[in-house]
Design an enzyme around this catalytic site. Structure first.
Site, PDB file in Angstrom:
ATOM      1  N   ALA A  65       0.859  -1.173   0.000  1.00 25.06           N
ATOM      2  CA  ALA A  65       0.000   0.000   0.000  1.00 25.06           C
ATOM      3  C   ALA A  65       0.900   1.228   0.000  1.00 25.06           C
ATOM      4  CB  ALA A  65      -0.873  -0.016   1.245  1.00 25.06           C
ATOM      5  N   GLY A 109       0.549  -4.983   0.839  1.00 29.59           N
ATOM      6  CA  GLY A 109      -0.620  -5.010  -0.052  1.00 29.59           C
ATOM      7  C   GLY A 109      -0.321  -5.656  -1.395  1.00 29.59           C
ATOM      8  N   GLU A 112      -0.682  -9.261  -0.827  1.00 28.34           N
ATOM      9  CA  GLU A 112      -2.113  -9.486  -0.583  1.00 28.34           C
ATOM     10  C   GLU A 112      -2.914  -9.409  -1.877  1.00 28.34           C
ATOM     11  OE1 GLU A 112      -1.825  -6.370   2.411  1.00 28.34           O
ATOM     12  OE2 GLU A 112      -2.621  -7.766   3.889  1.00 28.34           O
ATOM     13  N   GLU A 132       4.525  -5.104   7.193  1.00 21.90           N
ATOM     14  CA  GLU A 132       3.765  -4.031   7.846  1.00 21.90           C
ATOM     15  C   GLU A 132       4.226  -3.786   9.280  1.00 21.90           C
ATOM     16  OE1 GLU A 132       2.466  -6.421   5.967  1.00 21.90           O
ATOM     17  OE2 GLU A 132       0.837  -5.649   4.726  1.00 21.90           O
TER      18      GLU A 132
HETATM   19  N1  CAA Z   1       4.590   3.172  -0.658  1.00 23.66           N
HETATM   20  C1  CAA Z   1       4.992   4.323  -1.212  1.00 23.66           C
HETATM   21  N2  CAA Z   1       6.143   4.435  -1.892  1.00 23.66           N
HETATM   22  C2  CAA Z   1       6.914   3.345  -2.004  1.00 23.66           C
HETATM   23  C3  CAA Z   1       6.568   2.114  -1.438  1.00 23.66           C
HETATM   24  C4  CAA Z   1       5.319   2.046  -0.745  1.00 23.66           C
HETATM   25  N3  CAA Z   1       4.861   0.884  -0.212  1.00 23.66           N
HETATM   26  N4  CAA Z   1       7.540   1.216  -1.702  1.00 23.66           N
HETATM   27  C5  CAA Z   1       8.475   1.861  -2.420  1.00 23.66           C
HETATM   28  N5  CAA Z   1       8.108   3.158  -2.602  1.00 23.66           N
HETATM   29  C6  CAA Z   1       8.831   4.211  -3.301  1.00 23.66           C
HETATM   30  C7  CAA Z   1      10.011   4.713  -2.481  1.00 23.66           C
HETATM   31  O1  CAA Z   1       9.580   5.653  -1.523  1.00 23.66           O
HETATM   32  C8  CAA Z   1      10.881   5.298  -3.556  1.00 23.66           C
HETATM   33  O2  CAA Z   1      10.356   6.553  -3.919  1.00 23.66           O
HETATM   34  P1  CAA Z   1      11.300   7.876  -3.900  1.00 23.66           P
HETATM   35  O3  CAA Z   1      12.310   7.601  -4.990  1.00 23.66           O
HETATM   36  O4  CAA Z   1      10.359   8.988  -4.234  1.00 23.66           O
HETATM   37  O5  CAA Z   1      11.911   7.939  -2.563  1.00 23.66           O
HETATM   38  C9  CAA Z   1      10.652   4.362  -4.753  1.00 23.66           C
HETATM   39  O6  CAA Z   1       9.420   3.683  -4.493  1.00 23.66           O
HETATM   40  C10 CAA Z   1      11.744   3.320  -4.898  1.00 23.66           C
HETATM   41  O7  CAA Z   1      11.855   2.632  -3.660  1.00 23.66           O
HETATM   42  P2  CAA Z   1      13.259   2.411  -2.916  1.00 23.66           P
HETATM   43  O8  CAA Z   1      14.190   3.535  -3.220  1.00 23.66           O
HETATM   44  O9  CAA Z   1      12.968   2.143  -1.471  1.00 23.66           O
HETATM   45  O10 CAA Z   1      13.771   1.092  -3.660  1.00 23.66           O
HETATM   46  P3  CAA Z   1      14.742  -0.028  -3.084  1.00 23.66           P
HETATM   47  O11 CAA Z   1      15.078  -0.895  -4.264  1.00 23.66           O
HETATM   48  O12 CAA Z   1      15.849   0.569  -2.319  1.00 23.66           O
HETATM   49  O13 CAA Z   1      13.847  -0.883  -2.023  1.00 23.66           O
HETATM   50  C11 CAA Z   1      11.850  -2.024  -1.290  1.00 23.66           C
HETATM   51  C12 CAA Z   1      12.750  -1.612  -2.483  1.00 23.66           C
HETATM   52  C13 CAA Z   1      12.599  -3.029  -0.403  1.00 23.66           C
HETATM   53  C14 CAA Z   1      10.626  -2.647  -1.862  1.00 23.66           C
HETATM   54  C15 CAA Z   1      11.516  -0.765  -0.447  1.00 23.66           C
HETATM   55  O14 CAA Z   1      11.014   0.237  -1.328  1.00 23.66           O
HETATM   56  C16 CAA Z   1      10.467  -0.997   0.613  1.00 23.66           C
HETATM   57  O15 CAA Z   1      10.766  -1.550   1.659  1.00 23.66           O
HETATM   58  N6  CAA Z   1       9.218  -0.560   0.347  1.00 23.66           N
HETATM   59  C17 CAA Z   1       8.134  -0.629   1.337  1.00 23.66           C
HETATM   60  C18 CAA Z   1       7.620  -2.046   1.510  1.00 23.66           C
HETATM   61  C19 CAA Z   1       6.516  -2.062   2.557  1.00 23.66           C
HETATM   62  O16 CAA Z   1       6.708  -1.744   3.712  1.00 23.66           O
HETATM   63  N7  CAA Z   1       5.312  -2.467   2.128  1.00 23.66           N
HETATM   64  C20 CAA Z   1       4.135  -2.538   3.007  1.00 23.66           C
HETATM   65  C21 CAA Z   1       3.302  -1.297   2.882  1.00 23.66           C
HETATM   66  S1  CAA Z   1       1.997  -1.180   4.064  1.00 23.66           S
HETATM   67  C22 CAA Z   1       0.779  -2.182   3.456  1.00 23.66           C
HETATM   68  O17 CAA Z   1       0.879  -2.726   2.386  1.00 23.66           O
HETATM   69  C23 CAA Z   1      -0.434  -2.296   4.339  1.00 23.66           C
HETATM   70  C24 CAA Z   1      -1.417  -3.306   3.912  1.00 23.66           C
HETATM   71  O18 CAA Z   1      -1.333  -4.479   4.209  1.00 23.66           O
HETATM   72  C25 CAA Z   1      -2.601  -2.888   3.170  1.00 23.66           C
END
Ligand code: CAA
Length: 258
Positions: A65, A109, A112, A132
């Site tokens: 998400a 998400g 999911e 999460e």
């Molecule tokens: N939401 C918003 N933006 C996201 C994102 C997310 N879930 N995941 C990645 N991005 C964005 C980053 O912020 C970044 O944007 P900027 O360049 O503007 O900063 C861009 O995508 C590229 O990401 P990274 O620079 O972080 O890329 P990376 O290769 O270094 O890492 C990754 C990749 C490991 C996937 C890392 O991006 C990450 O950990 N992302 C978040 C994963 C996460 O926590 N997901 C769960 C979300 S909560 C949820 O989903 C709730 C639910 O159950 C409904």
């Protein structure tokens, strides 16, 4: 309809929906989820579509998400808007088979979303996770519920409590994905599976979906009865007569969805 966060193509009775927010690793924001619900509704209503494939990019199916969009929301806002409940309702309404073709990250998400599809084909680069907990929340679209049913309590607890990622091999071993293929072959394999499904009777594919999905909602004896009654009911269809006649006559069946 043209979308900003999706690319949708229909070919040979298969709708291919590509999540397309490359700058955010296909993070699921309100716009994307709204467009996805709309695209699924359209494919459901489009007689030319018989099977759907949802995919992302090579790097990410979806990284979860959209955290930027959620970070400042209050309890009242997320509760009153039924965040992720409303947006994902359309999945439960789809009677056409949906395959998730997952490459790279399928996190939160994203994992999911893949689990809401009927089955998952993964590339050897796929990584699944429910991280999460690192954000101070629990999964919100089935990461503690569907994942537990797919891979069992121990692995689901491990994934949800540590936030660690599962690679494609482990995901296949655990029953989360149906097959793993080399990254370059992912779309070809998913589209070929969709094509095979598109050639079946749509009446039967809808019944199969109902039967398998019911197994997650009911007891074994009720599920077996439900399945048997569905099996019996298909003897009222032309496609059952055609399918069995074609086998006996050693030819390909010509299903008419009747
Ligand atoms: N939401 C918003 N933006 C996201 C994102 C997310 N879930 N995941 C990645 N991005 C964005 C980053 O912020 C970044 O944007 P900027 O360049 O503007 O900063 C861009 O995508 C590229 O990401 P990274 O620079 O972080 O890329 P990376 O290769 O270094 O890492 C990754 C990749 C490991 C996937 C890392 O991006 C990450 O950990 N992302 C978040 C994963 C996460 O926590 N997901 C769960 C979300 S909560 C949820 O989903 C709730 C639910 O159950 C409904």
């Amino acid at each position: 309809m043209a979308y900003e966060t999706l690319i949708v193509e229909v070919e040979n009775h298969v709708a291919l929906i590509r999540l397309n927010r490359p700058d955010a690793l296909n993070a699921l924001n309100t716009q994307l989820l709204g467009e996805l619900a709309d695209a699924l509704k359209s494919t459901e209503e489009n007689d030319k579509v018989r099977c759907v494939v949802i995919t992302g990019s090579e790097k990410a199916f979806a990284a979860g998400a959209d955290i930027k969009e959620m970070a400042e929301k209050t309890f009242v806002e997320v509760f009153m808007s039924n965040l992720f409940g409303r947006e994902t309702e359309q999945f439960l309404k789809c009677r056409k088979p949906i395959i998730a073709a997952v490459s790279g990250y399928a996190l939160g998400g994203g994992c999911e979303l893949a689990m809401m599809c009927d089955f998952i084909i993964a590339s050897d680069t796929a990584k699944f996770g429910q991280p999460e907990i690192n954000l101070g929340v629990v999964a919100g679209i089935g990461g503690s519920q569907r994942l537990t049913r797919f891979v069992g309590k121990s692995k689901a607890m491990d994934m949800n409590l540590t936030g660690r990622f599962m690679d494609a091999k482990e995901a296949e071993r655990s029953g989360l994905v149906s097959r793993v293929v080399p990254a370059k072959k992912l779309l070809e394999e998913a589209l070929s599976a969709a094509q095979k499904i598109a050639e079946k009777s749509m009446l039967t594919t809808a019944v199969v979906k109902e039967a398998v999905n019911r197994s997650y909602e009911t007891t074994l004896s009720e599920g077996l009865l439900f399945e048997r009654r569905l099996f019996h009911s298909l003897f009222a269809s032309e496609d059952q007569k055609e399918g069995m006649a074609a086998f006996l006559e050693k030819r390909e069946p010509q299903f008419r969805d009747k």
